[in-house]
Design an enzyme around this catalytic site. Sequence first.
Site, PDB file in Angstrom:
ATOM      1  N   SER A 120       0.837  -1.208   0.000  1.00 45.99           N
ATOM      2  CA  SER A 120       0.000   0.000   0.000  1.00 45.99           C
ATOM      3  C   SER A 120       0.864   1.247   0.000  1.00 45.99           C
ATOM      4  O   SER A 120       2.007   1.225   0.469  1.00 45.99           O
ATOM      5  CB  SER A 120      -0.945  -0.025   1.203  1.00 45.99           C
ATOM      6  OG  SER A 120      -0.247  -0.350   2.384  1.00 45.99           O
ATOM      7  N   GLU A 160       0.798   5.441   0.920  1.00 50.05           N
ATOM      8  CA  GLU A 160       0.068   6.503   1.630  1.00 50.05           C
ATOM      9  C   GLU A 160       0.346   7.855   0.975  1.00 50.05           C
ATOM     10  O   GLU A 160       1.502   8.187   0.714  1.00 50.05           O
ATOM     11  CB  GLU A 160       0.516   6.511   3.097  1.00 50.05           C
ATOM     12  CG  GLU A 160      -0.162   7.582   3.921  1.00 50.05           C
ATOM     13  CD  GLU A 160       0.183   7.469   5.395  1.00 50.05           C
ATOM     14  OE1 GLU A 160       0.111   6.363   5.970  1.00 50.05           O
ATOM     15  OE2 GLU A 160       0.550   8.507   5.975  1.00 50.05           O
ATOM     16  N   ASP A 171      -3.529  13.988  16.328  1.00 53.10           N
ATOM     17  CA  ASP A 171      -2.905  14.910  17.284  1.00 53.10           C
ATOM     18  C   ASP A 171      -3.421  16.299  16.990  1.00 53.10           C
ATOM     19  O   ASP A 171      -3.223  16.797  15.881  1.00 53.10           O
ATOM     20  CB  ASP A 171      -1.372  14.947  17.084  1.00 53.10           C
ATOM     21  CG  ASP A 171      -0.730  13.634  17.448  1.00 53.10           C
ATOM     22  OD1 ASP A 171      -0.977  13.158  18.562  1.00 53.10           O
ATOM     23  OD2 ASP A 171       0.016  13.091  16.610  1.00 53.10           O
ATOM     24  N   PHE A 218      10.686  15.121  11.773  1.00 55.99           N
ATOM     25  CA  PHE A 218       9.532  14.202  11.884  1.00 55.99           C
ATOM     26  C   PHE A 218       9.816  13.136  12.941  1.00 55.99           C
ATOM     27  O   PHE A 218       8.964  12.802  13.747  1.00 55.99           O
ATOM     28  CB  PHE A 218       9.338  13.429  10.576  1.00 55.99           C
ATOM     29  CG  PHE A 218       8.537  14.114   9.525  1.00 55.99           C
ATOM     30  CD1 PHE A 218       7.972  15.361   9.703  1.00 55.99           C
ATOM     31  CD2 PHE A 218       8.336  13.470   8.303  1.00 55.99           C
ATOM     32  CE1 PHE A 218       7.233  15.966   8.699  1.00 55.99           C
ATOM     33  CE2 PHE A 218       7.602  14.057   7.294  1.00 55.99           C
ATOM     34  CZ  PHE A 218       7.061  15.312   7.490  1.00 55.99           C
ATOM     35  N   HIS A 254       3.777  -1.025   3.751  1.00 56.04           N
ATOM     36  CA  HIS A 254       3.038   0.233   3.552  1.00 56.04           C
ATOM     37  C   HIS A 254       4.077   1.342   3.392  1.00 56.04           C
ATOM     38  O   HIS A 254       4.877   1.579   4.293  1.00 56.04           O
ATOM     39  CB  HIS A 254       2.174   0.484   4.794  1.00 56.04           C
ATOM     40  CG  HIS A 254       1.340   1.729   4.733  1.00 56.04           C
ATOM     41  ND1 HIS A 254       0.129   1.799   4.084  1.00 56.04           N
ATOM     42  CD2 HIS A 254       1.522   2.967   5.260  1.00 56.04           C
ATOM     43  CE1 HIS A 254      -0.398   3.006   4.214  1.00 56.04           C
ATOM     44  NE2 HIS A 254       0.434   3.743   4.916  1.00 56.04           N
TER      45      HIS A 254
END
Length: 283
Positions: free
Chosen positions: A4, A6, A97, A204, A254
Amino acid sequence: MTISFEFFPPKSAETQAQLGQDSQKLASLKPSYVSVTYGAGGSTRDGTRITVEQMRAQFGNVAPHVSCIGASRADVQALLEDYRAMGIGRIVALRGDLPSGYGHGGEFMHAIDLVRFIREKFDNQFFIEVAAYPEFHPQARSADLDLQHFVEKMKAGAHGAITQYFFNSDAYFRFVDEAYARGVDQPIVPGIMPITNFNQLARFSDACGTEIPRWIRHRMQSYGDDTASIRAFGHEVVTDLVDQLLTAGIPGIHFYTMNKADPILKIAEALKLDGFVGLGRAG
Ligand code: FAD
């Protein structure tokens, strides 16, 4: 094995068009589905829907992310009914968040409340993926408690999990073993982040609790502004990680694409992955 990709909703017409081109390139890898992120508090509600429609036309199978922090039950129900009407059968259910200063509000405290709500209102109409943290969630009070919360979330009705990205494969393998020892039997798919921009990745990673191993950090820092070397080394590191995971056996993979196709296409090419279908390797 599932594959997959994103994507996040682009902010301008120009980046939307760019995403169309990059996602088209990734279509050659025949993903099982693609997912589209959702800004906490509904901040990308319209953008997510537009991108979901765009991706559905391109890939067919799309999983919108749904985050529940700050949302009411009525909001979430309306969103999910809309997705059902579009023929969506898969979602990624998250807490999200809120930016600091927004307080909490809303009728959901944790992702488990969202999973329970979806199962109560929609039973098995959605295949529900949730988030997992092999290196633990940054707000976790303890590793053990975090793992226990994850196990409870899975047992509340999730069908699978996708991990936060990581560079220590041992953290993933141990997390999966411990979750399985506590009764989880659904797939826990590793999330993979290609490395292209090291400064952005470092920011990040600090925020989401992913460790960048010292040897990677030092090598990256030694390249300074030499972006070609950063990309080349990042490509090697992530390709080795994916190779190791595939060799050990994983239920899926993913990719956090950051809306860019090329780093993933390069990894696929380096590993001679045969369209990622059925884990077949071309060579
Ligand atoms: P939870 O499962 O609720 O866990 C959050 C924290 O609460 C953990 O520390 C956990 O230990 C604790 N906790 C859980 N249950 C309980 C309980 N019953 N009692 C006490 N403490 C508890 N964010 C977005 O805003 N939009 C997105 O589209 C998005 N997509 C993501 C996709 C993936 C694959 C991943 C891994 C993350 C994504 N995120 C996204 C980020 C995610 O929303 C944040 O990491 C958020 O801080 C936690 O979300 P969660 O669903 O894991 O929360």
